[in-house]
Write a protein that holds these residues in place. Structure first.
Motif, mmCIF file in Angstrom:
data_model
loop_
_atom_site.group_PDB
_atom_site.id
_atom_site.type_symbol
_atom_site.label_atom_id
_atom_site.label_comp_id
_atom_site.label_asym_id
_atom_site.label_seq_id
_atom_site.Cartn_x
_atom_site.Cartn_y
_atom_site.Cartn_z
ATOM 1 N N ARG A 1 0.658 -1.555 0.089
ATOM 2 C CA ARG A 1 -0.189 -0.203 0.442
ATOM 3 C C ARG A 1 0.869 1.225 0.004
ATOM 4 O O ARG A 1 1.218 1.536 0.987
ATOM 5 C CB ARG A 1 -1.096 -0.077 1.375
ATOM 6 N N THR A 2 1.327 1.725 -0.715
ATOM 7 C CA THR A 2 2.043 2.637 -1.364
ATOM 8 C C THR A 2 1.626 4.045 -1.118
ATOM 9 O O THR A 2 2.521 5.036 -0.596
ATOM 10 C CB THR A 2 2.499 2.580 -2.827
ATOM 11 N N SER A 3 0.756 4.123 -0.974
ATOM 12 C CA SER A 3 -0.087 5.725 -0.937
ATOM 13 C C SER A 3 -1.548 5.273 -0.842
ATOM 14 O O SER A 3 -2.603 4.074 -0.659
ATOM 15 C CB SER A 3 -0.179 6.673 -2.334
ATOM 16 N N SER A 4 -2.184 6.692 -0.248
ATOM 17 C CA SER A 4 -3.834 5.982 -0.028
ATOM 18 C C SER A 4 -4.599 6.206 -1.742
ATOM 19 O O SER A 4 -6.204 5.616 -1.901
ATOM 20 C CB SER A 4 -4.021 7.641 0.162
ATOM 21 N N TRP A 5 -3.561 6.110 -2.847
ATOM 22 C CA TRP A 5 -4.500 6.097 -4.148
ATOM 23 C C TRP A 5 -3.823 5.266 -4.966
ATOM 24 O O TRP A 5 -4.433 4.899 -6.667
ATOM 25 C CB TRP A 5 -4.563 7.341 -5.085
#
Length: 235
Positions: free
Chosen positions: A118-122
């Motif tokens: 999960r690298t970022s919220s997007w």
């Protein structure tokens, strides 16, 4: 049926051995300084699940091209290992098989061996061996061209085995107005097709059904070269 019972007993022994080994590893981990004094099994970083299954199936009608009425006679042990972190997940799912209908009846089918980041919220990234699917309703695959296992589907295995795994990278983008999934399989993964070994098929060049027993060997197909030039992408 006796052969299936023997195979199932072997799988149960294997399952017991793997469970015992995992329990020993857990005991060693919980004695480490990395754990709080109040740690219990619920705090362990790895979840272990699985099942043992025996299955058999036969034809409801005679097939003169096949030497055996059985299409399925196997024992299966499923092992699931999962670690869920704040920013990443590690998941393994493998089936240990003992099959009484093929010459080399012992096999390991790795269905999932992936890491999800999960690298970022997007953006989420999932890489490794995985079962890819989307756009499926009532077993109608409109834009799902990922590999299928048609043999498993027609001999009576669970529906999940209709989808075959592939070594792929999947990018999952999330936005306020739409989501986008992109899947890339670097090396082409073919369908597990009906080759005449368990199930007969119609050959227009012959009068009626044929099988591996009639042809002297399973059906062979020409697959593309296993290189990046034949990679597959979907979105």
């Amino acid at each position: 049926m006796r052969s299936l019972s023997v195979k199932l007993l072997r799988i149960i022994v294997l399952a017991a051995g793997l469970t015992a080994a995992a329990s020993t590893a857990w005991t060693q981990d919980t004695t480490s300084d990395d754990w709080d004094e109040g740690s219990d099994l619920g705090d362990l970083p790895v979840e272990i699940h699985g099942f043992v299954e025996g299955a058999t199936a036969t034809r409801v009608g005679d097939d003169p091209t096949q030497p055996d009425q059985l299409v399925l006679s196997e024992a299966r042990f499923r092992l699931d290992l999962a670690h869920y972190g704040d920013r990443s997940d590690l998941i393994f799912r493998g089936d240990f098989l003992s099959d009484g209908l093929v010459s080399d009846g012992s096999d390991i089918d790795v269905r999932r061996a992936v890491i999800t980041l999960r690298t970022s919220s997007w953006l989420d990234i999932r890489a490794g061996r995985q079962v890819l699917t989307w756009g499926t309703g009532d077993l109608v695959f409109l834009n799902d061209l990922f590999p299928k296992d048609f043999v498993s589907f027609f001999i009576g295995r669970d529906d999940e085995y209709l989808k075959a795994p592939s070594n792929s990278i999947k990018l999952m983008f999330y936005t306020t107005f739409a989501n986008l999934d992109i899947a890339w399989t670097p090396v082409f993964e073919p369908d597990r097709f009906i080759d005449g070994e368990r199930l007969s098929f119609f050959d227009p060049s012959l009068p009626g059904l044929t099988s591996a027993n009639v042809m002297g060997k399973p059906l062979e197909v020409v697959a593309p070269e296993r290189d990046l030039d034949n990679s597959e992408a979907a979105a």
